[in-house]
Design a protein around this motif. Sequence first.
Motif, mmCIF file in Angstrom:
data_model
loop_
_atom_site.group_PDB
_atom_site.id
_atom_site.type_symbol
_atom_site.label_atom_id
_atom_site.label_comp_id
_atom_site.label_asym_id
_atom_site.label_seq_id
_atom_site.Cartn_x
_atom_site.Cartn_y
_atom_site.Cartn_z
ATOM 1 N N ASP A 51 -74.719 28.936 49.047
ATOM 2 C CA ASP A 51 -73.622 29.535 48.176
ATOM 3 C C ASP A 51 -72.417 30.090 49.111
ATOM 4 O O ASP A 51 -72.679 30.718 50.004
ATOM 5 N N GLY A 52 -71.095 29.537 48.658
ATOM 6 C CA GLY A 52 -70.345 30.335 49.529
ATOM 7 C C GLY A 52 -69.787 29.139 50.651
ATOM 8 O O GLY A 52 -68.705 29.482 51.391
ATOM 9 N N GLY A 53 -70.502 28.065 50.625
ATOM 10 C CA GLY A 53 -70.177 26.868 51.442
ATOM 11 C C GLY A 53 -68.804 26.078 50.878
ATOM 12 O O GLY A 53 -67.995 26.706 49.944
ATOM 13 N N ARG A 54 -68.780 24.986 51.851
ATOM 14 C CA ARG A 54 -67.557 24.303 51.452
ATOM 15 C C ARG A 54 -67.599 23.664 50.018
ATOM 16 O O ARG A 54 -66.590 23.481 49.401
ATOM 17 N N LEU A 55 -68.681 23.559 49.182
ATOM 18 C CA LEU A 55 -68.728 23.035 48.069
ATOM 19 C C LEU A 55 -69.626 24.009 47.040
ATOM 20 O O LEU A 55 -70.319 24.720 47.562
ATOM 21 N N SER A 56 -69.029 24.208 45.930
ATOM 22 C CA SER A 56 -69.587 25.029 45.027
ATOM 23 C C SER A 56 -70.672 24.589 44.134
ATOM 24 O O SER A 56 -70.902 23.255 44.581
ATOM 25 N N ARG A 57 -71.702 24.763 43.435
ATOM 26 C CA ARG A 57 -72.713 24.584 42.664
ATOM 27 C C ARG A 57 -72.086 23.345 41.853
ATOM 28 O O ARG A 57 -72.987 22.183 41.585
ATOM 29 N N VAL A 58 -71.197 23.598 41.088
ATOM 30 C CA VAL A 58 -70.605 22.611 40.096
ATOM 31 C C VAL A 58 -70.050 21.537 40.879
ATOM 32 O O VAL A 58 -70.306 20.302 40.572
ATOM 33 N N ASP A 59 -69.536 21.393 42.149
ATOM 34 C CA ASP A 59 -69.198 20.461 42.885
ATOM 35 C C ASP A 59 -70.093 19.242 43.066
ATOM 36 O O ASP A 59 -70.206 18.453 42.984
ATOM 37 N N VAL A 60 -71.292 20.115 43.706
ATOM 38 C CA VAL A 60 -72.540 19.472 43.956
ATOM 39 C C VAL A 60 -73.099 18.766 42.724
ATOM 40 O O VAL A 60 -73.549 17.330 43.049
ATOM 41 N N GLU A 61 -73.187 19.557 41.683
ATOM 42 C CA GLU A 61 -73.670 18.668 40.402
ATOM 43 C C GLU A 61 -72.984 17.457 40.226
ATOM 44 O O GLU A 61 -73.349 16.480 39.883
ATOM 45 N N ASP A 62 -71.726 17.685 40.175
ATOM 46 C CA ASP A 62 -70.609 16.425 39.921
ATOM 47 C C ASP A 62 -70.795 15.445 41.074
ATOM 48 O O ASP A 62 -70.713 14.336 40.322
ATOM 49 N N ILE A 63 -70.877 15.591 41.957
ATOM 50 C CA ILE A 63 -70.835 14.845 43.041
ATOM 51 C C ILE A 63 -72.352 13.954 42.914
ATOM 52 O O ILE A 63 -72.432 12.643 42.973
#
Length: 193
Positions: free
Chosen positions: A170-182
């Motif tokens: 958490d707090g990294g380059r990608l959010s959780r939602v970004d990761v889910e989408d990718i």
Amino acid sequence: MARKQGSHAGTTGPKVRDAALRLFARHGFAAVSMRQIAAEVGVQAGALYLYTPDKQTLLFELMTDHLRDLLEDWQPPGGGPVAELEDFARHHIRYHLDRPDLVFIAYMELRNLTPENFAAVERLRGAYEARLEAVLRSGVADGKFDVPDVKLATMGLIAMLTGVTTWFKDGGRLSRVDVEDIYWGMVRKAVSA
């Protein structure tokens, strides 16, 4: 007297499980003693046996409770195989990111289960895998997915989705939602949805 003054069964039992979870994830099941768990909780070692018969039972219950909760938490939502696959992928990531220690233990400590406990855990894992497999089979039957081996695709997708817990912060380059989408995009391409 085994119970520390001020300890209560309703709060100490969950503390025992939480301490075992943290210690097993940090040091490994084999390296953790009941004394270490007791020290983490703040009770005498003998008091642990009021809450669990042994360390093996603690490990087994952590794993089976995790898998039962996972099975209960995701039910196919309907809407067809593509919608169900997306829901599965997103749910799997969300659920597991919130429980990285349980995920680690569920995969890395299988070797420390007794044969009977291993078989019980494998049945629960199989039930979860069967849900994804059913979604994939439905998609293949409907012509929505192009999957040459549904069982292999099931195992590969679960491994890919679970792997997020090893690197995501958490707090990294990608959010959780970004990761889910990718990841949903990668899952969709993997089955040609």
